[in-house]
Design an enzyme around this catalytic site. Structure first.
Site, mmCIF file in Angstrom:
data_model
loop_
_atom_site.group_PDB
_atom_site.id
_atom_site.type_symbol
_atom_site.label_atom_id
_atom_site.label_comp_id
_atom_site.label_asym_id
_atom_site.label_seq_id
_atom_site.Cartn_x
_atom_site.Cartn_y
_atom_site.Cartn_z
ATOM 1 N N SER A 128 0.820 -1.199 0.000
ATOM 2 C CA SER A 128 0.000 0.000 0.000
ATOM 3 C C SER A 128 0.865 1.266 0.000
ATOM 4 O O SER A 128 1.652 1.471 -0.910
ATOM 5 C CB SER A 128 -0.971 -0.038 1.192
ATOM 6 O OG SER A 128 -1.955 0.961 1.097
ATOM 7 N N ASP A 199 -9.680 -4.520 -4.874
ATOM 8 C CA ASP A 199 -9.129 -3.615 -3.848
ATOM 9 C C ASP A 199 -10.055 -2.415 -3.671
ATOM 10 O O ASP A 199 -10.294 -1.656 -4.610
ATOM 11 C CB ASP A 199 -7.730 -3.166 -4.260
ATOM 12 C CG ASP A 199 -6.952 -2.517 -3.128
ATOM 13 O OD1 ASP A 199 -7.568 -1.819 -2.300
ATOM 14 O OD2 ASP A 199 -5.726 -2.706 -3.070
ATOM 15 N N HIS A 232 -7.824 -5.354 -0.329
ATOM 16 C CA HIS A 232 -6.624 -4.636 0.110
ATOM 17 C C HIS A 232 -5.919 -5.428 1.209
ATOM 18 O O HIS A 232 -5.897 -5.028 2.388
ATOM 19 C CB HIS A 232 -7.003 -3.236 0.593
ATOM 20 C CG HIS A 232 -5.846 -2.285 0.640
ATOM 21 N ND1 HIS A 232 -5.136 -1.897 -0.476
ATOM 22 C CD2 HIS A 232 -5.259 -1.640 1.691
ATOM 23 C CE1 HIS A 232 -4.179 -1.063 -0.127
ATOM 24 N NE2 HIS A 232 -4.232 -0.896 1.183
#
Length: 257
Positions: A128, A199, A232
Site C-alpha cells: 500500500s 481492492d 486490500h
C-alpha cells in the site's frame, strides 16, 4: 533516527520538518546471507506485523529489515496522526505529492541498506503506502538522486510493490528520458507489482496505471500480477509468487519448502 527537510512557507521563511522514525524490526537470514530487503508497511501499521509474516516465507537467504514510519498528521484522515511514510490526501491523478516526506523516507531506507556487506544484493518492497514509497525509491535509484536533488547512494537490485501506486508518475518519463544513465538503470531494475482487482482502498486501476507509467518510462524488467477477488490485503498465492520472483531475480540459492 530523524531526518530534516526544508519546505518553503509563506513569504521568504523556510519551514523545517523533522521526521522521527519508529522501531525497526529485523528478520535474520536462516541460510547464507545473499540479499537484504527493506520492507515497508502500510498506513497506520508498523514494522512488527510484516516482520512476522516475512519470517515464515521460504526465503532463507534474505535478511528483512522492517522499519516503522514516523507518526504524523495525515490529510486523508482529516489530520489525524498515525504512522505514515509521507502525507497524502485522497488518491488522485492530479493530487500533489509530499516530496519532503517521500525523500525523507527514501533516505531512511537507503541509510538502512548502506551498511550491508558489499556482496549482498539490495532491494526494497512494501504494501500500500509502503509500496508507493518503494516505487518512489526505485525512481530515485534510476534518476540517481532524490526529488530534492541530493544523490541517491544505493544500488537497488529488486523492487516489490503490493497494492500500491506510483508517486510522481506524471513527470517520470521526461526525467528518465533526459538522462542516458537514468534510462540504463531503469531498464535493468527488476520490479514486481501485484494488485487485487477487488481492492477497495487503493483501486486496481491505480496499480494498472502505475505499471503503465513505469513501463512507458523505460522500466523494462517489470512484472505486473492481477488477482481476481483480492481486496486490500495479501494472500498466500500472491506471496508465493513474490518468493518465486525474488528467488529468480536475485539469483538466490534453493528455497526452503
Amino acid at each position: 533516527m530523524s531526518y530534516s527537510s526544508h519546505s518553503m512557507g509563506s513569504g521568504s521563511r523556510t519551514a523545517r520538518r523533522t521526521f522521527e522514525f519508529g522501531r525497526t524490526h529485523v528478520v535474520r537470514p536462516k541460510g547464507k546471507h545473499q540479499a537484504t530487503i527493506v520492507w515497508l508497511h502500510g498506513l497506520g501499521d508498523n514494522g512488527s506485523s510484516w516482520s512476522q509474516l516475512l519470517e515464515n516465507l521460504p526465503l532463507p537467504n534474505i535478511k528483512w529489515i522492517c522499519p516503522t514510519a514516523p507518526t504524523r498528521p495525515v490529510a486523508v484522515l482529516g489530520g489525524f496522526p498515525c504512522t505514515a511514510w509521507f502525507d497524502m490526501g485522497e488518491l488522485s491523478e492530479d493530487g500533489p505529492d509530499d516530496l519532503d516526506g517521500l525523500d525523507a523516507s527514501a533516505a531512511h531506507i537507503a541509510n538502512l541498506l548502506s551498511t550491508e556487506p558489499a556482496d549482498v544484493k539490495l532491494g526494497v518492497g512494501g504494501f500500500s503506502m509502503g509500496a508507493a514509497t518503494a516505487l518512489y525509491s526505485a525512481t530515485c535509484y534510476s534518476l540517481g538522486k532524490y526529488g530534492n536533488g541530493n544523490l541517491y547512494p544505493v544500488n537497488l537490485r529488486a523492487v516489490v510493490g503490493l497494492s500500491g501506486w506510483l508517486p510522481g508518475s506524471r513527470s517520470l518519463r521526461n526525467k528518465i528520458e533526459g538522462s542516458h544513465e537514468a534510462a540504463r538503470r531503469a531498464a535493468s531494475l527488476p520490479i514486481m507489482l501485484c494488485h487485487g482487482i477487488s481492492d477497495e482502498v487503493v483501486a486496481y486501476n491505480y496499480g494498472e496505471r502505475s505499471a503503465h507509467s513505469l513501463s512507458s518510462a523505460g522500466f523494462r524488467c517489470l512484472t505486473f500480477k492481477a488477482y481476481d477477488g483480492l481486496g486490500h490485503y495479501t494472500v498466500p498465492k500472491e506471496m508465493d509468487e513474490v518468493c518465486t520472483w525474488l528467488t529468480g531475480r536475485l539469483g538466490l540459492e534453493g528455497c526452503r519448502s
